[in-house]
Design a protein around this motif. Structure first.
Motif, mmCIF file in Angstrom:
data_model
loop_
_atom_site.group_PDB
_atom_site.id
_atom_site.type_symbol
_atom_site.label_atom_id
_atom_site.label_comp_id
_atom_site.label_asym_id
_atom_site.label_seq_id
_atom_site.Cartn_x
_atom_site.Cartn_y
_atom_site.Cartn_z
ATOM 1 N N SER A 34 -3.528 5.155 0.248
ATOM 2 C CA SER A 34 -2.576 4.502 -0.577
ATOM 3 C C SER A 34 -2.196 3.211 0.056
ATOM 4 N N ALA A 35 -2.164 3.115 1.522
ATOM 5 C CA ALA A 35 -1.982 1.852 2.165
ATOM 6 C C ALA A 35 -3.019 1.061 1.743
ATOM 7 N N VAL A 36 -4.507 1.180 1.986
ATOM 8 C CA VAL A 36 -5.329 0.428 1.484
ATOM 9 C C VAL A 36 -5.321 -0.162 0.307
ATOM 10 N N VAL A 37 -5.061 0.624 -0.641
ATOM 11 C CA VAL A 37 -4.820 0.431 -2.106
ATOM 12 C C VAL A 37 -3.696 -0.777 -2.219
ATOM 13 N N LEU A 38 -2.564 -0.570 -1.620
ATOM 14 C CA LEU A 38 -1.361 -1.408 -1.347
ATOM 15 C C LEU A 38 -1.887 -2.705 -0.618
ATOM 16 N N ALA A 39 -2.619 -2.706 0.424
ATOM 17 C CA ALA A 39 -2.856 -3.802 1.061
ATOM 18 C C ALA A 39 -3.966 -4.580 0.284
ATOM 19 N N ALA A 40 -5.016 -3.968 -0.315
ATOM 20 C CA ALA A 40 -6.085 -4.846 -1.248
ATOM 21 C C ALA A 40 -5.194 -5.264 -2.444
ATOM 22 N N ALA A 41 -4.177 -4.821 -3.040
ATOM 23 C CA ALA A 41 -3.386 -5.267 -3.991
ATOM 24 C C ALA A 41 -2.608 -6.320 -3.500
ATOM 25 N N VAL A 42 -2.071 -6.564 -2.427
ATOM 26 C CA VAL A 42 -1.252 -7.731 -1.870
ATOM 27 C C VAL A 42 -2.342 -8.771 -1.701
ATOM 28 N N ARG A 43 -3.399 -8.616 -1.043
ATOM 29 C CA ARG A 43 -4.227 -9.595 -0.784
ATOM 30 C C ARG A 43 -4.913 -10.302 -2.125
ATOM 31 N N THR A 44 -4.993 -9.382 -3.321
ATOM 32 C CA THR A 44 -5.621 -9.907 -4.501
ATOM 33 C C THR A 44 -4.606 -10.691 -5.349
ATOM 34 N N LEU A 45 -3.477 -10.040 -5.485
ATOM 35 C CA LEU A 45 -2.382 -10.493 -6.460
ATOM 36 C C LEU A 45 -1.515 -11.205 -5.816
ATOM 37 N N GLY A 46 -1.068 -10.891 -4.575
ATOM 38 C CA GLY A 46 -0.142 -11.605 -3.811
ATOM 39 C C GLY A 46 1.234 -10.737 -3.662
ATOM 40 N N ALA A 47 1.806 -10.718 -2.720
ATOM 41 C CA ALA A 47 3.039 -9.806 -2.377
ATOM 42 C C ALA A 47 3.983 -9.661 -3.472
ATOM 43 N N ALA A 48 4.421 -10.805 -4.073
ATOM 44 C CA ALA A 48 5.427 -11.000 -5.047
ATOM 45 C C ALA A 48 5.069 -10.164 -6.271
ATOM 46 N N ARG A 49 3.523 -9.818 -6.563
ATOM 47 C CA ARG A 49 3.266 -9.272 -7.728
ATOM 48 C C ARG A 49 2.825 -7.402 -7.429
ATOM 49 N N VAL A 50 3.537 -7.054 -6.403
ATOM 50 C CA VAL A 50 3.020 -5.748 -6.091
ATOM 51 C C VAL A 50 4.271 -5.033 -5.493
ATOM 52 N N VAL A 51 4.411 -3.719 -6.037
ATOM 53 C CA VAL A 51 5.618 -3.009 -5.559
ATOM 54 C C VAL A 51 5.002 -1.411 -4.992
ATOM 55 N N ALA A 52 5.167 -1.080 -3.861
ATOM 56 C CA ALA A 52 5.001 0.143 -3.343
ATOM 57 C C ALA A 52 6.096 1.168 -3.970
ATOM 58 N N VAL A 53 5.786 2.358 -4.262
ATOM 59 C CA VAL A 53 6.647 3.300 -4.863
ATOM 60 C C VAL A 53 6.383 4.649 -4.131
ATOM 61 N N LEU A 54 7.642 5.023 -3.440
ATOM 62 C CA LEU A 54 7.467 6.076 -2.545
ATOM 63 C C LEU A 54 8.568 7.181 -3.343
ATOM 64 N N GLY A 55 7.591 8.500 -3.510
ATOM 65 C CA GLY A 55 8.523 9.552 -4.129
ATOM 66 C C GLY A 55 8.983 10.376 -3.081
ATOM 67 N N VAL A 56 10.370 10.519 -3.086
ATOM 68 C CA VAL A 56 11.203 11.363 -2.232
ATOM 69 C C VAL A 56 11.561 12.779 -2.832
ATOM 70 N N SER A 57 11.327 13.675 -1.833
ATOM 71 C CA SER A 57 11.915 15.125 -2.576
ATOM 72 C C SER A 57 11.710 15.963 -1.413
ATOM 73 N N PRO A 58 12.100 17.011 -1.500
ATOM 74 C CA PRO A 58 12.165 18.062 -0.158
ATOM 75 C C PRO A 58 10.766 18.328 0.408
ATOM 76 N N SER A 59 9.697 18.077 -0.326
ATOM 77 C CA SER A 59 8.265 18.314 -0.046
ATOM 78 C C SER A 59 8.021 17.153 0.770
ATOM 79 N N LEU A 60 8.737 16.128 1.101
ATOM 80 C CA LEU A 60 8.107 14.930 2.017
ATOM 81 C C LEU A 60 8.958 14.919 3.431
ATOM 82 N N PRO A 61 8.182 15.169 4.310
ATOM 83 C CA PRO A 61 8.961 15.265 5.681
ATOM 84 C C PRO A 61 9.711 13.857 5.997
ATOM 85 N N ALA A 62 10.808 13.935 6.721
ATOM 86 C CA ALA A 62 11.481 12.710 7.023
ATOM 87 C C ALA A 62 10.728 11.594 7.949
#
Length: 278
Positions: A34-62
């Motif tokens: 997902s980091a490579v997808v995010l970085a590729a999107a930022v490099r292609t579209l620009g940071a202002a047009r990309v948002v990383a979305v992190l799902g948070v629940s008890p199954s995600l370690p701190a």
């Protein structure tokens, strides 16, 4: 299969996945895919047009949550968190081989309801790579299809090795990070997923990481913690002083016994075993 180029440019096949996208949300975990997808999107579209979305629940370690924020900051993308409630779904708690479908379905539903409108997104992508696309134990892919989520890496033919090569070329801090599946994957199928079990696994794995162990899994078998570590670490873990330190750490997390699995770290072991039985 297309290898990633040594230079830091976005491969043309990967860049094409973002054509026609105005604003993109990336279902983000902080792992290398997902980091490579995010970085590729930022490099292609620009940071202002990309948002990383992190799902948070008890199954995600701190620790994974904190690491995801650090990676997004390096990439230069804004990160938003959404609370997911897969634990409210009886089908998820039942923990069949399709558990990941229910988890991803909840995540993509929350992104659609809570993030798409708020951030003006017209597409969402996630980090399935070409190796994942060929595996039979990835029911989350079905959820992505149902929610029309983009899979740029798989569509570009980039396998795990190619993804890691890109991550290194772009100096991403997770380039060599081992796979870190959610905590629910440590519980055998058809045994209920509960917050208490997830907390036990998280506490045990965090303590073992603090002892200097890297890639590992603590599989939850009731009172027994079945430890999976790389084959190269087996002798060290079974020998003092680390042996007693590991035992103490596992017991402190609420298990009675610590058992070392001689097979080493096994990706998707529970699901593949169920699928093999048909």
């Amino acid at each position: 299969m297309r290898p990633a180029p040594p230079e830091s440019t976005v491969p043309a096949a990967l860049a094409r996945a973002f054509e026609g996208v105005g604003r993109l949300g990336v279902a983000f975990s902080g792992g290398v895919d997902s980091a490579v997808v995010l970085a590729a999107a930022v490099r292609t579209l620009g940071a202002a047009r990309v948002v990383a979305v992190l799902g948070v629940s008890p199954s995600l370690p701190a620790a994974e949550r904190a690491a995801a924020h650090r990676v997004a900051a390096v990439v230069g993308a804004a990160l938003v968190e959404v609370e997911t409630h897969e634990g409210d779904n009886p089908a998820y708690r039942a923990n069949g081989p399709d558990r990941c479908f229910h988890c991803k379905d909840e995540l993509f539903t929350r992104i659609g309801e809570d993030v798409v409108t708020a951030h003006g997104l017209d597409a969402v992508a996630y980090g399935e790579n070409a190796d994942d696309a060929r595996r039979p134990d990835r029911p989350g892919s079905r959820a992505a299809t149902q929610h029309r989520v983009l899979r740029p890496l798989a569509d570009a033919g980039l396998d795990k090795a190619a993804v890691r090569a890109l991550a290194r070329a772009w100096d991403l801090p997770c380039a060599d990070k081992p796979a870190a599946p959610c905590l629910a994957s440590r519980i055998p199928h058809h045994e209920e997923v509960t917050p208490a079990k997830l907390a036990q696994v998280e506490a045990a794995e965090a303590a073992l990481h603090d002892l200097g162990l890297g890639d590992l899994r603590v599989r939850h078998h009731g009172d027994i913690a079945r430890l999976e570590v790389p084959a190269a670490d087996l002798v060290r873990v079974a020998s003092d002083p680390l042996r007693e330190q590991v035992r103490t750490a596992v017991r402190a997390a609420g298990f009675r016994w610590a058992v070392l699995d001689l097979a080493g770290v096994q990706s998707g072991a529970f699901t593949l075993e169920v699928l093999a039985r048909g």
